[in-house]
Motif scaffolding. Structure first.
Motif, PDB file in Angstrom:
ATOM      1  N   LEU A  97       0.830  -1.205   0.000  1.00  0.00           N
ATOM      2  CA  LEU A  97       0.000   0.000   0.000  1.00  0.00           C
ATOM      3  C   LEU A  97       0.865   1.256   0.000  1.00  0.00           C
ATOM      4  N   GLN A  98       2.007   1.208   0.702  1.00  0.00           N
ATOM      5  CA  GLN A  98       2.907   2.358   0.711  1.00  0.00           C
ATOM      6  C   GLN A  98       3.475   2.614  -0.673  1.00  0.00           C
ATOM      7  N   LYS A  99       3.847   1.522  -1.382  1.00  0.00           N
ATOM      8  CA  LYS A  99       4.346   1.667  -2.744  1.00  0.00           C
ATOM      9  C   LYS A  99       3.269   2.261  -3.656  1.00  0.00           C
ATOM     10  N   GLN A 100       2.056   1.769  -3.496  1.00  0.00           N
ATOM     11  CA  GLN A 100       0.964   2.310  -4.301  1.00  0.00           C
ATOM     12  C   GLN A 100       0.753   3.793  -4.002  1.00  0.00           C
ATOM     13  N   ARG A 101       0.891   4.140  -2.736  1.00  0.00           N
ATOM     14  CA  ARG A 101       0.720   5.543  -2.365  1.00  0.00           C
ATOM     15  C   ARG A 101       1.810   6.408  -2.987  1.00  0.00           C
ATOM     16  N   GLU A 102       3.058   5.934  -2.911  1.00  0.00           N
ATOM     17  CA  GLU A 102       4.162   6.692  -3.499  1.00  0.00           C
ATOM     18  C   GLU A 102       3.984   6.839  -5.005  1.00  0.00           C
ATOM     19  N   GLU A 103       3.541   5.781  -5.672  1.00  0.00           N
ATOM     20  CA  GLU A 103       3.312   5.847  -7.113  1.00  0.00           C
ATOM     21  C   GLU A 103       2.208   6.838  -7.448  1.00  0.00           C
ATOM     22  N   LEU A 104       1.153   6.827  -6.641  1.00  0.00           N
ATOM     23  CA  LEU A 104       0.062   7.782  -6.863  1.00  0.00           C
ATOM     24  C   LEU A 104       0.539   9.210  -6.634  1.00  0.00           C
ATOM     25  N   GLU A 105       1.382   9.405  -5.630  1.00  0.00           N
ATOM     26  CA  GLU A 105       1.907  10.746  -5.375  1.00  0.00           C
ATOM     27  C   GLU A 105       2.800  11.205  -6.532  1.00  0.00           C
ATOM     28  N   ARG A 106       3.615  10.276  -7.076  1.00  0.00           N
ATOM     29  CA  ARG A 106       4.468  10.615  -8.213  1.00  0.00           C
ATOM     30  C   ARG A 106       3.619  11.007  -9.420  1.00  0.00           C
ATOM     31  N   GLN A 107       2.590  10.221  -9.686  1.00  0.00           N
ATOM     32  CA  GLN A 107       1.714  10.535 -10.803  1.00  0.00           C
ATOM     33  C   GLN A 107       1.002  11.875 -10.592  1.00  0.00           C
ATOM     34  N   GLN A 108       0.664  12.148  -9.343  1.00  0.00           N
ATOM     35  CA  GLN A 108       0.007  13.417  -9.046  1.00  0.00           C
ATOM     36  C   GLN A 108       0.942  14.595  -9.287  1.00  0.00           C
ATOM     37  N   GLU A 109       2.216  14.413  -8.925  1.00  0.00           N
ATOM     38  CA  GLU A 109       3.200  15.461  -9.171  1.00  0.00           C
ATOM     39  C   GLU A 109       3.362  15.715 -10.668  1.00  0.00           C
ATOM     40  N   GLN A 110       3.398  14.633 -11.455  1.00  0.00           N
ATOM     41  CA  GLN A 110       3.493  14.793 -12.901  1.00  0.00           C
ATOM     42  C   GLN A 110       2.273  15.541 -13.452  1.00  0.00           C
ATOM     43  N   LEU A 111       1.130  15.181 -12.969  1.00  0.00           N
ATOM     44  CA  LEU A 111      -0.084  15.864 -13.424  1.00  0.00           C
ATOM     45  C   LEU A 111      -0.061  17.334 -13.041  1.00  0.00           C
ATOM     46  N   ASN A 112       0.423  17.613 -11.838  1.00  0.00           N
ATOM     47  CA  ASN A 112       0.496  19.013 -11.402  1.00  0.00           C
ATOM     48  C   ASN A 112       1.471  19.798 -12.272  1.00  0.00           C
ATOM     49  N   ALA A 113       2.618  19.163 -12.612  1.00  0.00           N
ATOM     50  CA  ALA A 113       3.604  19.837 -13.465  1.00  0.00           C
ATOM     51  C   ALA A 113       3.025  20.101 -14.850  1.00  0.00           C
ATOM     52  N   GLN A 114       2.342  19.107 -15.411  1.00  0.00           N
ATOM     53  CA  GLN A 114       1.719  19.286 -16.722  1.00  0.00           C
ATOM     54  C   GLN A 114       0.644  20.374 -16.670  1.00  0.00           C
ATOM     55  N   LYS A 115      -0.066  20.381 -15.589  1.00  0.00           N
ATOM     56  CA  LYS A 115      -1.104  21.402 -15.443  1.00  0.00           C
ATOM     57  C   LYS A 115      -0.484  22.787 -15.372  1.00  0.00           C
TER      58      LYS A 115
END
Length: 496
Positions: A377-395
């Motif tokens: 679950l921690q790995k999934q959380r970190e992956e989701l946070e990474r994807q969120q950062e990418q989305l924020n950068a693209q935004k």
């Protein structure tokens, strides 16, 4: 004692000859006095019938069970059959067949109850599937309803003979397993308590661990130091109740009078609740809720052990009730007059060393599984946070691009409109800068390289010096320029 044990006793009468008593006690649970000062022996007085009390059997279909019994009890024909049916007929399903003769109103209500119960089960199945993440999977309700044996799932619309037969058998079976499940639950409780104690010791240093062990042994010895506990159901035990609870002389002890005094609902039977009330004085010798060393969960387990023992010794027909005749017969046995000593829980550990070892291994495996799941679950959380950062950068990039485009759009200058003069295209001027720009262009294109210094130069001379301009019909003087361009031409002459 909880009301579920009381209802269990009542449902056991489904297999006895006293069905009317079953329904009365199922619907009318009464409190059992623990200690009553009775200085005189009186015959129990008839009590006014009280409104039905809510009794929980602990079964997941408890409400359905109680409502079905309640409506069947309202039918006069069925009430008579209940009273006259013996246990063997009930076991063979003959009582259930009497359902065909109940009134239409009762049958209609039973049909409605069954439909409601089937819908409830379907809702539970759907909710469980949603929790397990199977929203996109089609649910086979018919297959899943098979696990509920207390009703006929193939006919979800009407309450039939088979439904009553299933309900009686399932309720009896499930309630008979109650004591066994309760013992298993207590065993798990004791093992978990010991496990927690051992884990706590691991966190202490040597000196603290030694003090904790000494305190633990001290509490055990203190708990075991109590008055002698009488054998449950023995003459000594009942005489103690007779004297201390009833306030009567132990020399005047009479089994029949004792039975009538403690048959609190006056139905001619000791049920499980009434029996357990007889053991309160013995339990008070061992357990005190104000003492650190006394565990009240263990007290209830001790009460259950005492009641089971008396039932095994006295209940000859195994209907989970003690009749007056059964009680009087038991008081004449040697076990009643000269009982063995009673071994309490501290003398009978609830679990073996092997069971404790398996329990701890099971806990360790559960902990390992939880840790692995936590890491995943921690790995999934970190992956989701990474994807969120990418989305924020693209935004952010997109937002900056939009702002840049808006800025360029706001700074863009529209091209000036074109003006035609004598066949030539002359841009219009707007403002001083545009006029100056126009003047410079006019100086290069329309004004001759040599500007006449003598004001007396004639237009003809000017034409001769600039034959190209004259040939193309360009304006020769300021007056020949259109209005608005003369000033630009004038400014041209004023340039250094």
């Amino acid at each position: 004692m909880s009301s579920r044990s009381h209802v269990k006793m009542c449902l056991s009468r489904i297999f006895s000859t006293c069905w009317v008593l079953l329904l009365v006690q199922l619907l009318c649970s009464q409190a059992v006095p623990i200690s009553i000062d009775k200085t005189k022996v009186k015959e129990p007085e008839a009590k006014a019938e009280e409104p039905p009390a809510s009794v929980d059997t602990g079964l997941h279909y408890d409400r359905y069970l109680r409502e079905v019994i309640d409506f069947l009890e309202k039918d006069q024909h069925f009430r008579e059959k209940l009273h006259n049916t013996d246990m063997e007929d009930i076991k063979q399903g003959k009582l259930a067949k009497e359902l065909d003769f109940v009134s239409h109103h009762v049958r209609t209500k039973l049909d409605e109850l069954k439909r409601q119960e089937v819908n409830r089960l379907r809702t539970l199945i759907k909710a469980k599937q949603d929790l397990e993440g199977g929203n996109d999977i089609a649910v086979d309700h018919q297959a899943l309803l098979k696990q509920f044996e207390y009703l006929n799932h193939m006919n979800p619309h009407t309450f039939e003979v088979d439904d009553l037969d299933r309900l009686i058998k399932s309720a009896t079976k499930d309630l008979e397993n109650y004591d066994k499940e309760r013992h298993e639950e207590f065993k798990r409780y004791e093992m978990m308590k010991e496990h927690d104690r051992r884990e706590h010791l691991k966190t202490l240093d040597d000196e603290q661990r030694k003090k904790e062990e000494e305190h633990y042994e001290e509490m055990r010895k203190k708990h075991a130091d109590h008055p002698k506990v009488n054998h449950p159901g023995s003459q000594n035990q009942l005489k103690e109740v007779w004297e201390e609870a009833d306030g009567l002389d132990p020399e005047d002890f009479d089994p029949k009078t004792f039975f009538n005094l403690h048959d609190t609902n006056g139905d001619g039977f000791f049920d499980e609740q009434e029996l357990e009330a007889l053991f309160t004085k013995e339990l008070e010798k061992i357990y005190d809720p104000t003492n650190e060393e006394d565990d009240m969960v263990e007290m209830e387990e001790e009460r259950l052990r005492m009641r089971e023992h008396v039932m095994n010794e006295v209940d000859s027909n195994k209907d989970r009730l003690v009749s007056l005749d059964e009680f009087l017969i038991a008081t004449k046995k040697k076990e009643f007059l000269e009982p063995d000593s009673w071994e309490t829980l501290e003398q009978n550990q609830a679990y073996t060393d092997e069971e404790m070892r398996e329990f701890e291994e099971h806990l360790a495996q559960q902990e390992q599984d939880l840790n692995l799941k936590s890491v995943d679950l921690q790995k999934q959380r970190e992956e989701l946070e990474r994807q969120q950062e990418q989305l924020n950068a693209q935004k952010m990039e997109l937002q900056q691009a939009v702002e840049h485009m808006e800025k360029l759009k706001s700074q863009k200058v529209e091209p000036p409109p074109e003006v035609h003069i004598q066949g030539n295209v002359v841009p219009d001027t707007h403002g001083g800068d545009n006029q100056l720009h126009f003047a410079q262009e006019g100086q290069q294109q329309q004004v001759p390289q040599a500007v006449p210094q003598n004001a007396e130069d004639t237009p003809q001379e000017h034409k001769e010096q600039n034959p190209d301009l004259a040939q193309h019909g360009a304006p020769q003087t300021h007056q020949d320029l259109p209005p608005g361009h003369q000033d630009a031409a004038q400014g041209q002459h004023n340039l250094p």
